[in-house]
Scaffold this motif. Structure first.
Motif, short mmCIF file in Angstrom:
data_model
loop_
_atom_site.label_atom_id
_atom_site.label_comp_id
_atom_site.label_asym_id
_atom_site.label_seq_id
_atom_site.Cartn_x
_atom_site.Cartn_y
_atom_site.Cartn_z
N THR A 1 14.76 2.42 -17.41
CA THR A 1 14.63 2.44 -15.96
C THR A 1 13.28 2.96 -15.50
N VAL A 2 12.84 4.07 -16.10
CA VAL A 2 11.60 4.70 -15.63
C VAL A 2 10.42 3.76 -15.88
N THR A 3 10.36 3.18 -17.07
CA THR A 3 9.28 2.24 -17.39
C THR A 3 9.29 1.08 -16.40
N TYR A 4 10.50 0.54 -16.18
CA TYR A 4 10.65 -0.62 -15.31
C TYR A 4 10.17 -0.29 -13.89
N VAL A 5 10.61 0.86 -13.38
CA VAL A 5 10.24 1.20 -12.01
C VAL A 5 8.75 1.53 -11.91
N MET A 6 8.20 2.17 -12.95
CA MET A 6 6.76 2.46 -12.93
C MET A 6 5.94 1.17 -12.85
N MET A 7 6.44 0.12 -13.51
CA MET A 7 5.73 -1.16 -13.44
C MET A 7 5.70 -1.67 -12.01
N TRP A 8 6.81 -1.55 -11.30
CA TRP A 8 6.86 -1.96 -9.90
C TRP A 8 5.90 -1.10 -9.08
N LYS A 9 5.89 0.20 -9.40
CA LYS A 9 5.03 1.14 -8.65
C LYS A 9 3.57 0.72 -8.76
N PHE A 10 3.19 0.38 -10.01
CA PHE A 10 1.79 0.02 -10.22
C PHE A 10 1.47 -1.36 -9.66
N LEU A 11 2.50 -2.19 -9.57
CA LEU A 11 2.31 -3.50 -8.96
C LEU A 11 1.93 -3.34 -7.49
N GLY A 12 2.61 -2.42 -6.81
CA GLY A 12 2.39 -2.28 -5.37
C GLY A 12 1.46 -1.14 -4.99
N ALA A 13 0.99 -0.37 -6.00
CA ALA A 13 0.24 0.84 -5.70
C ALA A 13 -1.05 0.53 -4.96
N ASN A 14 -1.55 1.57 -4.28
CA ASN A 14 -2.77 1.43 -3.52
C ASN A 14 -3.98 1.25 -4.44
N ALA A 15 -5.05 0.65 -3.94
CA ALA A 15 -6.29 0.50 -4.71
C ALA A 15 -6.75 1.89 -5.16
N VAL B 1 -1.84 -3.67 -8.90
CA VAL B 1 -2.10 -5.02 -9.41
C VAL B 1 -2.19 -6.02 -8.26
N PHE B 2 -1.27 -5.89 -7.34
CA PHE B 2 -1.20 -6.80 -6.19
C PHE B 2 -2.48 -6.71 -5.36
N ASN B 3 -2.91 -5.46 -5.09
CA ASN B 3 -4.14 -5.27 -4.33
C ASN B 3 -5.34 -5.85 -5.06
N GLN B 4 -5.44 -5.57 -6.34
CA GLN B 4 -6.61 -6.00 -7.11
C GLN B 4 -6.71 -7.50 -7.25
N LEU B 5 -5.55 -8.13 -7.51
CA LEU B 5 -5.59 -9.56 -7.85
C LEU B 5 -5.50 -10.47 -6.64
N LEU C 1 -8.85 -8.77 2.24
CA LEU C 1 -7.97 -8.02 3.14
C LEU C 1 -7.96 -6.55 2.76
N ALA C 2 -7.41 -5.74 3.63
CA ALA C 2 -7.42 -4.30 3.40
C ALA C 2 -6.30 -3.91 2.44
N PRO C 3 -6.65 -3.26 1.32
CA PRO C 3 -5.61 -2.82 0.39
C PRO C 3 -4.79 -1.67 0.97
N GLN C 4 -3.57 -1.58 0.57
CA GLN C 4 -2.75 -0.44 0.99
C GLN C 4 -1.67 -0.19 -0.05
N ASN C 5 -0.90 0.88 0.10
CA ASN C 5 0.22 1.14 -0.79
C ASN C 5 1.40 0.30 -0.34
N TRP C 6 1.67 -0.76 -1.07
CA TRP C 6 2.69 -1.70 -0.62
C TRP C 6 4.10 -1.13 -0.78
N VAL C 7 4.27 -0.22 -1.73
CA VAL C 7 5.59 0.41 -1.87
C VAL C 7 5.94 1.14 -0.58
N ALA C 8 4.93 1.80 -0.02
CA ALA C 8 5.18 2.53 1.22
C ALA C 8 5.29 1.58 2.40
N ALA C 9 4.44 0.56 2.39
CA ALA C 9 4.40 -0.34 3.54
C ALA C 9 5.65 -1.21 3.63
N SER C 10 6.15 -1.70 2.48
CA SER C 10 7.35 -2.53 2.51
C SER C 10 8.41 -1.87 1.62
#
Lengths: 312, 359
Positions: A127-141, A145-149, A156-165
């Motif tokens: 679980t922890v590994t899995y959730v950390m992957m999601w965290k890094f996917l949406g994490a702020n610049a 990953v989402f912001n970078q790619l 566009l302006a990067p942000q912490n997507w976990v917090a935003a959505s």
């Protein structure tokens, strides 16, 4: 009196035979399912906390429940939980599970197996590994990953997507794990539909959607009931993914996480066992009521009726 | 509807299930696909229905190539061994399912359901679920469901195999009569040679995916082209045993061993008389118990079958079965004379199984 009768009498125990037959599983159920509920209910009637300890607590009757009823944040937690359970269930644990199982049973066996195995990955990842992957996917610049790619290359302006959505994220994180459970059960149920029935419906002129509506769904009615009931209850009570992802921040404190925070982990270090258990007790009651409604709605009685033996 | 199969072949992952079948079905004809299980007859049927796509070869309906038509565009009705009724729907809903999918008006559905229910005699069952019906009733509903679409081709996949013996015989007649009255071209897959013989206008015998023969029932019975057909058709099965061909003074004899020789009439002279050892076949009804003429033997077993007694005895060193009139009251141990009607005998090549008379 013959010796045999004597023997028979000796064999006959004081308790009826069924008692000993059921004893091992009864013990398990009573010890690990029934007693915890009783203890939850008992503690929910006290003001037990880390301040009072296990000795200085007092009975407070229904005060904890009254407190739940008047707290302003109760409604927020409640509606968030309803929304979270309903959306995750509809779109992932049932919806996505159905889509994946229908698609993978209508393509070649090997390919279908491959894609179902892919869907199992979130479940077998810790679980922890899995959730950390999601965290890094949406994490702020500069980490996300989402912001970078996607976001930054588009200017566009990067942000912490976990917090935003945050709501979207807790649904996705739970949904991708939850879908595989229904997927496995629906897949085997769909594959158990007799081949002749499928052929008959094709000859009768059913399109794919019509076959889903008139043949597949009626055929997997009982698995649907089971998965819906089971997944509703597990979504209501599981909170570990949300805890690791946001720990209840950004408006993601669902009811079970709220209960956990109150009872076992809060900022001020005062663990309100009594209040936390009252919150858990509410979940237990709601779960029982929902279970009964599901069984009624899906006419569970029909499932267990006597089999009909064909007479020629 | 006229149906043609041209070099029809189906392979599953390199394994040939149906191998280059050629046959034609005339409009209104009732054709049976007969063969043991796994012979490819159902695969052929599923290709005709559009469930499977042929690997190579063509299927023509009225001369039009339909290889890639989906089942719903083929004007077919299908009846299964398992009935394949939708268990969650009532009989009425099962009947009108195909009409409902086409969103036909309620009145039309009701009228059509009544029409086929009258034909099939299931008018009183319309509100029941399939689980509340007997096997025979379910098969009637399944037939009704196939007929409601007014198909141009009816496909039967062993429809009577799940019914008990008595019901099978009466349903057999009913299907035949129905097909006759409606004149719908029909293909009937079965492994039961009696069903095929009694119902079909023509029978296609299939073995290992290869069409063995395609002809009228009488010819299959009287002029089997291969050993397989001879063994498969007829009940009780044909006596088959190896004999040595002997030629004496211009006449041909079959040597059955132990000094028993039977003369072979001119009309039944095997094509290649130099073969030496060949297989001879004679049906149980073509051997008779003679008074003083014939070959002497002793009855080993009598099996009363009601209309006939099935007698087992030795001819030369071969075990043979034949039918006699129960009125003769033959018992085990009786000495009898056997007169084989050699005008009905069959001869086959051992290696290829090909008939030496008809192939």
């Amino acid at each position: 009196m013959g010796k045999e009768t004597e023997e028979i009498r000796k064999i006959k125990p004081g308790r009826p035979d069924w008692f000993w037959f059921l004893f091992p599983s009864l013990l398990l159920i009573v010890l690990f399912f029934f007693l915890p509920i009783v203890i939850t209910l008992i503690i929910s009637g006290t003001n037990m906390s880390s301040t009072t300890g296990f000795h200085a607590w007092k009975w407070v009757g229904l005060n904890n429940f009254r407190k739940i009823a008047i707290l302003p944040e109760t409604a927020d937690h409640f509606w968030l939980t309803v929304k979270y359970v309903a959306v995750t269930l509809a779109f992932f644990n049932i919806g996505m599970a159905l889509v994946v199982s229908i698609i993978t049973t209508h393509i070649s066996r090997g390919t279908g197996f491959f894609f179902r195995a892919l869907w199992l990955l979130p479940r077998i990842t810790p679980t922890v590994t899995y959730v950390m992957m999601w965290k890094f996917l949406g994490a702020n610049a500069p980490y996300g990953v989402f912001n970078q790619l996607i976001i930054q290359p588009l200017g566009l302006a990067p942000q912490n997507w976990v917090a935003a959505s945050s709501f979207l994220f807790i649904v996705l994180v739970n949904g991708y794990i939850g879908a595989s459970f229904g997927m496995i059960i629906f897949t085997s149920a769909i594959e158990a539909i007799p081949k002749d029935i499928t052929i008959a419906s094709l000859v009768d002129g059913a399109s794919m959607l019509q076959r889903i509506r008139y043949v597949i769904l009626p055929y997997i009615k009982w698995p649907l009931l089971f998965v819906t009931t089971y997944q509703t209850l597990s979504l209501m009570t599981s909170f570990e993914q949300i805890m690791v992802l946001t720990d209840g921040q950004f408006n993601t404190e669902v009811w079970s996480l709220w209960a956990y925070h109150k009872a076992l982990q809060n900022y001020w270090g005062n663990f309100q066992w009594g209040f936390g258990n009252a919150l858990a007790a509410v979940l237990v009651v709601v779960g029982i009521i929902l279970g009964i409604i599901y069984l009624r709605y899906f006419k569970f009685n029909e499932l267990v009726q006597d089999p009909k033996i064909e007479s020629l | 509807m006229k149906v043609d199969l041209i070099n029809l072949t189906k392979k599953f992952m390199g394994i040939t299930a149906v191998s280059s079948i050629n046959l034609d079905i005339k409009d209104g004809e009732f054709v049976a696909f007969l063969g043991p299980s796994g012979c490819g007859k159902t695969t052929t049927l599923l290709m005709i229905s559009g469930i499977y796509k042929p690997t190579t070869g063509d299927i023509l309906f009225e001369g039009e190539r339909v290889n890639h038509f989906p089942p719903k565009d083929r004007d077919i009705g299908m009846v299964f061994q398992s009935y394949a009724l939708y268990p969650h729907m009532t009989v009425y809903q099962n009947l009108v399912f195909s009409l409902m999918l086409k969103r036909r008006p309620k009145d039309e559905m009701k009228a059509e359901a009544k029409r086929v229910a009258d034909i099939m005699g299931i008018g009183t069952l319309l509100n029941r679920k399939p689980g509340q019906l007997s096997g025979g009733q379910q098969q009637r509903v399944a037939l009704g469901r196939a007929l409601i679409k007014q198909p141009k081709l009816l496909l039967f996949d062993e429809p009577l195999s799940n019914l008990d013996a008595r019901l099978r015989i009466s349903m057999r007649g009913e299907i035949k009569k129905l097909q006759n009255n409606l004149g719908i071209t029909s293909i009937y897959v079965t492994h039961d040679q009696i069903e095929a013989m009694t119902m079909a206008d023509r029978i296609a015998v299939i073995k290992d995916g290869i069409l063995q023969a395609y002809t009228v029932p009488e010819e299959l019975h009287d002029k089997p082209k291969t050993l397989f057909i001879a063994e498969f058709i007829g009940n009780p099965p044909m006596n088959l045993f190896e004999v040595k061909l002997l030629s004496e003074k211009g006449s041909l004899y079959a040597d059955l061993g132990k000094g028993v020789k039977i003369g072979i009439p001119k009309t039944r002279t095997p094509k290649d008389t130099q073969k030496g050892v060949i297989k001879m076949g004679i049906r149980p009804q073509d051997l008779h118990a003679g008074k003083d003429k014939g070959i002497k033997t002793v009855i080993e077993l009598v099996e009363p079958m009601g209309r006939d007694d099935l007698i087992v005895c030795q001819l030369g060193d071969k075990d043979i079965h034949f039918l006699t009139d129960p009125g003769l009251k033959l018992k085990t141990g009786n000495r009898i004379n056997i007169l084989p009607d050699m005008e009905k005998s069959q001869f086959f090549e051992i290696e290829t199984g090909k008939s030496l008379l008809w192939a």
